[in-house]
Design an enzyme around this catalytic site. Structure first.
Site, PDB file in Angstrom:
ATOM      1  N   CYS A  58       0.803  -0.980  -0.099  1.00 12.31           N
ATOM      2  CA  CYS A  58       0.071  -0.151   0.022  1.00 12.31           C
ATOM      3  C   CYS A  58       0.994   1.115  -0.048  1.00 12.31           C
ATOM      4  CB  CYS A  58      -0.867   0.014   1.102  1.00 12.31           C
ATOM      5  SG  CYS A  58      -1.830   1.475   1.313  1.00 12.31           S
ATOM      6  N   CYS A  90      -0.668   4.089   2.519  1.00 10.95           N
ATOM      7  CA  CYS A  90      -0.660   3.997   3.923  1.00 10.95           C
ATOM      8  C   CYS A  90      -0.349   2.613   4.426  1.00 10.95           C
ATOM      9  CB  CYS A  90      -1.801   4.597   4.355  1.00 10.95           C
ATOM     10  SG  CYS A  90      -3.127   4.040   3.650  1.00 10.95           S
ATOM     11  N   SER A  91      -1.293   1.836   4.798  1.00  6.03           N
ATOM     12  CA  SER A  91      -1.058   0.513   5.256  1.00  6.03           C
ATOM     13  C   SER A  91      -2.134  -0.402   5.006  1.00  6.03           C
ATOM     14  CB  SER A  91      -0.754   0.456   6.847  1.00  6.03           C
ATOM     15  OG  SER A  91      -1.776   1.037   7.356  1.00  6.03           O
ATOM     16  N   CYS A  92      -2.964  -0.056   4.073  1.00  4.91           N
ATOM     17  CA  CYS A  92      -4.087  -0.834   3.671  1.00  4.91           C
ATOM     18  C   CYS A  92      -3.781  -2.495   3.496  1.00  4.91           C
ATOM     19  CB  CYS A  92      -5.024  -0.494   2.217  1.00  4.91           C
ATOM     20  SG  CYS A  92      -5.459   1.200   2.554  1.00  4.91           S
TER      21      CYS A  92
HETATM   22 FE    FE Z   1      -3.419   2.150   2.844  1.00  6.63          FE
END
Ligand code: FE
Length: 187
Positions: A92, A95-97
């Site tokens: 991602c 961000c951190s999906c």
């Molecule tokens: Fe994300």
């Protein structure tokens, strides 16, 4: 960030809005019960059942939810399959999906800035650091997760596993192999 999280948890606990034991149980469930074993069970079924594999590739959200997990997949889940020609890698960049419902909590490196940028710029070098050396003619395809779309990599089934039960196969499926930074374990 850790200090902020701790401060927030302390305030919410003091005000009686959250129960710390309930929080621990939720984290524990995501770390040990849900992820990444749900993902591993999905991959193992795809390896052993070609109809399920087709269903997973057509609509991974529907296929995953058909397995009756306690935490159903909410976001749009897409399954991508590794082959000798193409290796899939998930990141991602923003961000951190991450597909929590099938893989549990994301590893710390998945959220780090170096992984998020380098997975796109130099995926082969990143894979080498994870100990994954692919043949030079294997194409690497990088998938960028979003808030709406999550990816699950179906690693290649290891040789020497003919006739294995789904349960036995699932033990070979690592978290990293479903992100694309690893391969399934050899028997
Ligand atoms: Fe994300």
């Amino acid at each position: 960030m850790q200090a902020r999280v701790r401060a927030l948890e302390t305030i919410l606990t003091e005000k009686g809005l959250v129960d710390p034991q309930a929080l621990d149980r939720i984290v524990d469930a995501f770390e040990r019960k849900i992820g990444p074993r749900n993902g591993a069970r999905i991959v193992a079924r795809a390896w052993s059942d070609s109809a399920f594999r087709a269903r997973l590739l057509a609509d991974a959200t529907e296929a995953a939810n058909s397995m009756g997990f306690s935490s159903p997949v909410g976001a749009h889940l897409i399954a991508v399959e590794n082959t000798p020609e193409t290796h899939n890698l998930v990141v991602c960049t923003l961000c951190s999906c991450y597909p929590w419902e099938v893989l549990g909590l994301p590893p710390v490196w998945y959220k780090s800035a170096p992984y998020r940028s380098r997975a796109v710029i130099e995926p082969r070098a990143v894979l080498a650091e994870f100990g994954v050396a692919l043949p030079p003619d294997t194409r690497i395809r990088v998938w960028d997760s979003t808030a709406e779309t999550r990816f699950l990599v179906i690693p290649m089934r290891p040789p020497g596993t003919q006739g294995w039960s789904e349960e036995r196969l699932a033990a070979l499926v690592t978290r990293d192999s479903m992100i694309g930074t690893g391969l399934a374990k050899r028997p």
